[in-house]
Each structure stands twice: as C-alpha cells, then as structure tokens.
Design a protein around this motif. Structure first.
Motif, short mmCIF file in Angstrom:
data_model
loop_
_atom_site.label_atom_id
_atom_site.label_comp_id
_atom_site.label_asym_id
_atom_site.label_seq_id
_atom_site.Cartn_x
_atom_site.Cartn_y
_atom_site.Cartn_z
N ARG A 294 -5.64 8.69 2.15
CA ARG A 294 -4.44 7.87 2.33
C ARG A 294 -3.60 7.83 1.06
NH1 ARG A 294 -7.96 4.59 5.55
NH2 ARG A 294 -8.45 3.27 3.75
N ARG A 295 -4.28 7.73 -0.11
CA ARG A 295 -3.53 7.73 -1.37
C ARG A 295 -2.81 9.05 -1.59
NH1 ARG A 295 -8.09 4.78 -3.37
NH2 ARG A 295 -9.04 6.71 -4.08
N ALA A 296 -3.51 10.15 -1.25
CA ALA A 296 -2.86 11.45 -1.38
C ALA A 296 -1.68 11.58 -0.42
CB ALA A 296 -3.88 12.57 -1.11
N GLY A 297 -1.83 11.04 0.78
CA GLY A 297 -0.72 11.07 1.74
C GLY A 297 0.47 10.27 1.24
N ARG A 298 0.21 9.06 0.69
CA ARG A 298 1.31 8.27 0.14
C ARG A 298 1.96 8.98 -1.04
NH1 ARG A 298 -2.24 3.88 1.25
NH2 ARG A 298 -3.07 3.93 -0.86
N PRO B 273 6.06 6.05 9.20
CA PRO B 273 5.68 6.69 10.46
C PRO B 273 4.19 6.96 10.62
CG PRO B 273 7.68 7.69 9.60
CD PRO B 273 7.20 6.72 8.55
N SER B 274 3.47 7.24 9.54
CA SER B 274 2.05 7.52 9.67
C SER B 274 1.17 6.31 9.34
CB SER B 274 1.67 8.68 8.75
OG SER B 274 2.00 8.40 7.41
N GLY B 275 1.79 5.15 9.17
CA GLY B 275 1.06 3.94 8.86
C GLY B 275 0.69 3.86 7.38
N PRO B 276 0.05 2.80 6.93
CA PRO B 276 -0.28 1.61 7.72
C PRO B 276 0.92 0.68 7.87
CG PRO B 276 -0.98 1.31 5.46
CD PRO B 276 -0.41 2.70 5.53
N THR B 277 0.81 -0.26 8.81
CA THR B 277 1.84 -1.27 9.00
C THR B 277 1.42 -2.55 8.31
OG1 THR B 277 2.58 -0.34 11.11
CG2 THR B 277 3.05 -2.66 10.71
N VAL B 278 2.32 -3.09 7.49
CA VAL B 278 2.05 -4.34 6.77
C VAL B 278 3.20 -5.31 7.06
CG1 VAL B 278 1.63 -5.43 4.55
CG2 VAL B 278 0.84 -3.09 4.94
N ILE B 279 2.88 -6.42 7.68
CA ILE B 279 3.87 -7.46 7.97
C ILE B 279 3.53 -8.67 7.11
CG2 ILE B 279 4.83 -8.97 9.74
CD1 ILE B 279 4.16 -6.87 11.81
N THR B 280 4.48 -9.06 6.29
CA THR B 280 4.29 -10.20 5.39
C THR B 280 5.22 -11.33 5.82
OG1 THR B 280 3.76 -8.70 3.57
CG2 THR B 280 4.32 -10.98 3.00
#
Length: 433
Positions: A10-14, A407-414
């Motif tokens: 995930r870190r590499a994707g970001r 688009p590939s996530g993650p979703t974070v709602i604050t």
C-alpha cells in the motif's frame, strides 16, 4: 508477515500515485506562465471599452479553473483548501458590468494571479524531484539485467549510471532499490509540501473565512429547518398510518367487547384476544418509531457503546476504538451516532470492503470521529451516497466532514463536532422496553 507485505504494498502504491501526481504537477505548472502572461495583457486592455468587459471575466474564469484544480489536488493529499470566491451576482451576464465588477473586486482573484508564478516554480521543482529520484533508483535497479541482455558493449545510462562489468552492475542493484524506495517514500511528502504552499495563496483569508462562515451558517440553518420539518412530517405520517390506526381499531374492538360481554362471553373473549394482539403490534410499531428518533441503546450505553453495538451486527469486520472520558449533550450524541450509522451503511453498500474501523476521540473541545475502510475507494459526495446528508446533519451543530477516497482506496472519513463532554451518566431505559 502477510500484513507487513500488504502494508508495504500500500505504501508503494501511494508512492507511485504521488510520483504520477508529481508528473502532473510539472505539466500543470507549465500552463501557469502562459495564463499569467495572458492575464497581464488582458488587464492592461481593461480600460478599453467593451473589450475589457468581455475579456477580463473570461480570462479570470480560466485562472479560477486552474486554481480550483490545484485546490482539489491539494485536498486529495489531506490539505483542505476551500473555495474563497464571492458568490456570483444573480443577474450577471457575460460581457456586462456586474460580472466584470464581481471578478475584479474579489480579493481571491488577485491572490490567484499572485500564485501563478511561484506556484509554477514550486510545483515544477517539487514535481521533478518526486519523479526523477524514483526514476534514478529504477535505472540503477535495472542496470545489471539490461547489461546482461544487451551484452558487454553497453556501458550504462551515460554519466548517470555506468557499468563495465557484471559485478559493478550487481552492486548497483541494491543502491537502486534503496533510492527507489526512498523516492517512493518521499514523493507523498513532497506533494503535501506543494499543497501547503498552494494553500498559502489559494485558501481564503480571515475576512473571506468569516464571510464564508456566515454564508454557511445561513445555508445550514435553512437545511436544518427543512430537515426538522421533514422529520416531523415523517413522524406524523408514521403515527397516523400506523400506531393511530391500530389504536382506533383497538378502541372499536373494546367497544364491541363491551356490547358482547353479557350476551356472548365467548365472542367477547375472542375479541379481547384480538385486542391484545393489536395492542402488541401497536407497541412494536411505537418502539420502532422511537428507535428512529433516539435509539434506546444510545441512551443506555452512550455513544461508544452504541457504535460498538452497531458494528457487531454488520457483515464486515469493524474495529471500534473509543476514547471518550464523558458523554456529549444528547442532541450532539444523537447526531454523531446517526452520522456513523450512515457512514457504515455506505461502507457496506458501496465500498466492497473486507474490514473497517471507527475511532472516537475527544480533545480540545472537539469530538473527532474517523471511519476508515479498505474498500475500492472513489467515494464522492455528489454521487448520492448519503455523504451530503451526513454533512448537513453535522453542519447543524457546527460540525464538519472531510473525505479522502482515492480510486484504489482506502477511504477515510473524518467528522468533527465541537462539543463539551459531560461526566458519564446513566439514563434510565425507556418504559416501553
């Protein structure tokens, strides 16, 4: 081990997405300078009759489109930059004096123009760093395989990476891997630095924030009044069509029982059984109605316990973390609970997530709720997924909601709600339970 690999992925994707964002920053920065030159020329022609009235608003609209694009890109990195422009006059027409005046008297217009040149330099510089460092590492990582493939006549990528033997090529592989990993790690940070720099120019000033705040309060007050009126109509309709109808029927049955009690005791007993069933059904409907207004579990267990109870009944694994030394006022607590419930409903329906989490914390007079999931992402308040309703519900208590959902996530709602926690209290259960 699997979790560590997934987190690294995930870190590499970001990091990869941030590198692409950096490349986009370079391309967009190139457009800033032509926009600045055209804007200066058009403003110089502003005193020319008719020509200035037509060209200045049109050119400034292009500048605003570019600035709004940068605001959206900054918001995707977690740096919220709100739109600071004055609302357009109701009767402003293209080429008219009102539209021209609305454009040139807005301080945000001149802040946009002031950002074009430094924004181009910073965006291009940081974007190039974010792109070239990972590319440099990738070149070193592929040096040995390419050397083996092309043969000994190839000596590397010029003066950047050079190789004259397989040993040198193999030694370059770990160096390239380290540089590539470092570049992917630094790329998101560079994007945030660029976003913070854009915020210095493109965010609203203190005066503009106060003006926007007044406008927001006016709108949210109207929305709250409309929502309360709609909720009252729903309660009235449910009472009229459900509980009231059953109570009327129950009253008629009791009347018939009174008439048959002496003449037909057996018939009266049958009617009494029907009356008992009808009263039970009316009580069930009334309980459902009360739960929709204020759930008993919220009154009994507080916000943390109610959210935990809500998460247990979901088909997706939801981890709940609560750090609340007290309880908010009842209206705020109810708004926070229904906001979390709506968010989790969206998670189940739209995200295709396998797990999620809810964090409830209170610090510095702010109740902060963070809901995350590992789903597909791409959530958009404009898509009708209920996020607008959450925003309106929170806005009634001066609360806010921010969304991060690539688009590939993650979703974070604050979600944040200003409130003061009261000491823990115990509220008696409803008499209907």
């Amino acid at each position: 081990m699997t979790g560590a690999v997934a987190r690294a992925g995930r870190r590499a994707g970001r990091g990869g997405r941030s590198v692409l964002d950096g490349l986009a920053s370079v391309g967009l920065a190139v457009t800033n300078l032509p926009l600045l030159v055209v804007s200066i020329v058009v403003l110089a022609l502003a005193p020319v009759p008719f020509l200035g009235l037509a060209l200045v608003p049109w050119t400034m609209s292009l500048v605003r489109m570019r600035a709004n694009l940068e605001r959206r890109r900054a918001s995707r990195t977690g740096v919220l930059v709100t739109c600071p422009y004055h609302p357009a006059p109701e009767r402003a027409v293209p080429g008219g004096w009102q539209r021209f005046r609305w454009t040139v008297t807005d301080p945000a217009t001149w802040r946009d123009l002031a950002w074009l040149a430094p924004g181009a330099l910073v965006g291009c510089g940081l974007g190039l760093i974010g792109v070239l460092v990972p590319l440099y590492g990738l070149a070193g990582l592929t040096l040995a395989p390419v050397w083996i493939w092309l043969g000994t006549g190839w000596y590397g990528y010029g003066s950047i990476w050079s190789v004259d033997s397989i040993v040198v090529g193999l030694l370059c592989v770990p160096q390239g891997a380290v540089i590539l990993a470092g570049g992917l790690s630094v790329a998101p940070w560079l994007r945030r630095v660029d976003a913070h720099f854009a915020r210095l120019f493109l965010a609203p000033t203190r005066t503009a924030e106060l003006r926007l705040r007044v406008t927001q309060l006016t709108v949210t007050r109207a929305d709250t009044v409309d929502a309360q009126a709609a909720e009252l109509r729903r309660i009235e309709r449910d009472l009229h069509d459900g509980v009231q109808a059953r109570l009327v029927s129950l009253s008629m049955v009791i009347g018939l029982v009174d008439e048959l009690l002496d003449r037909n005791p057996a018939g009266a007993r049958r009617l009494l059984a029907e009356a008992r069933e009808s009263s039970g059904a009316a009580l069930v409907e009334l309980r459902h109605l009360v739960r929709g207004i204020h759930p008993p579990v919220l009154a009994e267990r507080g916000l943390g316990g109610a959210v935990r109870a809500l998460a247990i009944g979901l088909p997706v694994e939801i981890a709940v973390e609560v750090d609340l030394p007290g309880r908010p006022d009842t209206p705020v607590e109810s708004a926070a609970y229904f906001a979390v419930a709506e968010t989790l409903t969206n998670l189940i329906r739209h995200s295709r997530a396998r797990r999620g989490s809810v964090i409830l914390r209170h610090a510095h007079g702010i109740l902060k709720i963070v809901v995350t999931d590992d789903g597909a992402g791409g959530a958009d308040p404009a898509s009708g997924s209920g996020l607008r309703g959450i925003e309106r519900r929170l806005a009634a208590f001066d609360g806010t909601m921010t969304l991060s959902s690539p688009p590939s996530g993650p979703t974070v709602i604050t979600m944040e709600l200003p409130c003061v926690l009261l000491s823990p209290r115990t509220t008696p259960s409803s008499v209907m339970d």
